[in-house]
Scaffold this motif. Structure first.
Motif, PDB file in Angstrom:
ATOM      1  N   MET A 101      -2.980  -1.265   1.751  1.00 30.83           N
ATOM      2  CA  MET A 101      -2.777  -0.977   3.159  1.00 30.83           C
ATOM      3  C   MET A 101      -1.467  -0.215   3.385  1.00 30.83           C
ATOM      4  O   MET A 101      -1.430   0.707   4.181  1.00 30.83           O
ATOM      5  CB  MET A 101      -2.797  -2.295   3.932  1.00 30.83           C
ATOM      6  N   SER A 102      -0.402  -0.635   2.688  1.00 33.32           N
ATOM      7  CA  SER A 102       0.878   0.042   2.875  1.00 33.32           C
ATOM      8  C   SER A 102       0.843   1.474   2.338  1.00 33.32           C
ATOM      9  O   SER A 102       1.559   2.338   2.828  1.00 33.32           O
ATOM     10  CB  SER A 102       2.005  -0.742   2.217  1.00 33.32           C
ATOM     11  N   THR A 103      -0.004   1.725   1.355  1.00 33.86           N
ATOM     12  CA  THR A 103      -0.147   3.083   0.819  1.00 33.86           C
ATOM     13  C   THR A 103      -0.704   4.010   1.899  1.00 33.86           C
ATOM     14  O   THR A 103      -0.240   5.144   2.052  1.00 33.86           O
ATOM     15  CB  THR A 103      -1.090   3.080  -0.413  1.00 33.86           C
ATOM     16  N   TYR A 104      -1.677   3.519   2.660  1.00 31.44           N
ATOM     17  CA  TYR A 104      -2.254   4.313   3.737  1.00 31.44           C
ATOM     18  C   TYR A 104      -1.223   4.609   4.830  1.00 31.44           C
ATOM     19  O   TYR A 104      -1.191   5.704   5.386  1.00 31.44           O
ATOM     20  CB  TYR A 104      -3.465   3.609   4.348  1.00 31.44           C
ATOM     21  N   LEU A 105      -0.384   3.629   5.116  1.00 30.07           N
ATOM     22  CA  LEU A 105       0.654   3.831   6.120  1.00 30.07           C
ATOM     23  C   LEU A 105       1.671   4.884   5.660  1.00 30.07           C
ATOM     24  O   LEU A 105       2.122   5.722   6.455  1.00 30.07           O
ATOM     25  CB  LEU A 105       1.363   2.511   6.437  1.00 30.07           C
ATOM     26  N   ILE A 106       2.025   4.845   4.402  1.00 30.65           N
ATOM     27  CA  ILE A 106       2.971   5.836   3.861  1.00 30.65           C
ATOM     28  C   ILE A 106       2.352   7.223   3.895  1.00 30.65           C
ATOM     29  O   ILE A 106       2.997   8.195   4.320  1.00 30.65           O
ATOM     30  CB  ILE A 106       3.405   5.440   2.427  1.00 30.65           C
ATOM     31  N   PHE A 110      -0.055   8.261   5.880  1.00 32.93           N
ATOM     32  CA  PHE A 110      -0.132   8.637   7.287  1.00 32.93           C
ATOM     33  C   PHE A 110       1.234   9.091   7.813  1.00 32.93           C
ATOM     34  O   PHE A 110       1.326  10.096   8.532  1.00 32.93           O
ATOM     35  CB  PHE A 110      -0.650   7.461   8.132  1.00 32.93           C
ATOM     36  N   ALA A 111       2.286   8.383   7.448  1.00 30.36           N
ATOM     37  CA  ALA A 111       3.637   8.751   7.896  1.00 30.36           C
ATOM     38  C   ALA A 111       4.047  10.119   7.341  1.00 30.36           C
ATOM     39  O   ALA A 111       4.643  10.945   8.057  1.00 30.36           O
ATOM     40  CB  ALA A 111       4.645   7.687   7.486  1.00 30.36           C
TER      41      ALA A 111
END
Length: 100
Positions: free
Chosen positions: A1-6, A8-9
């Motif tokens: 999940m945090s990979t997707y946020l990174i 996206f950012a």
């Protein structure tokens, strides 16, 4: 999940930089040539070395004030158009009242 946020950012950052670093679009007045540039164009001077309309050859050119308050708040910008065919030929800026 945090990979997707990174991801996206990073994509959002790249998009933001690309959108905000674009130069503003030129206005129609800014796209017109200046007098020195116009003189270099083909058919802009007739056989008698007079400045003329490059489209119809007319030597009577009208100078008009650019009416846009947004683009011309100091009333120093002008455009020059042929009196015969009404095509706008070049732009100019008045030296009188020009802000330093």
């Amino acid at each position: 999940m945090s990979t997707y946020l990174i991801v996206f950012a990073v994509i959002a950052l790249i998009y933001y930089v690309q959108i905000h670093n674009k130069p503003p679009q030129k206005t129609d007045w800014e796209k017109l040539p200046q007098l020195t540039e116009y003189k270099k164009l083909e058919k802009s001077v007739n056989e008698q070395a007079q400045l003329c309309c490059r489209y119809c050859g007319n030597t009577k050119i009208n100078k008009r004030l650019l009416q846009s308050r947004k683009e011309n708040p100091d009333n120093i910008k002008h455009y020059h158009a042929c009196s015969e065919c009404k095509i706008v030929l070049w732009r100019s800026v008045s030296e009188v009242g020009k802000k330093q």
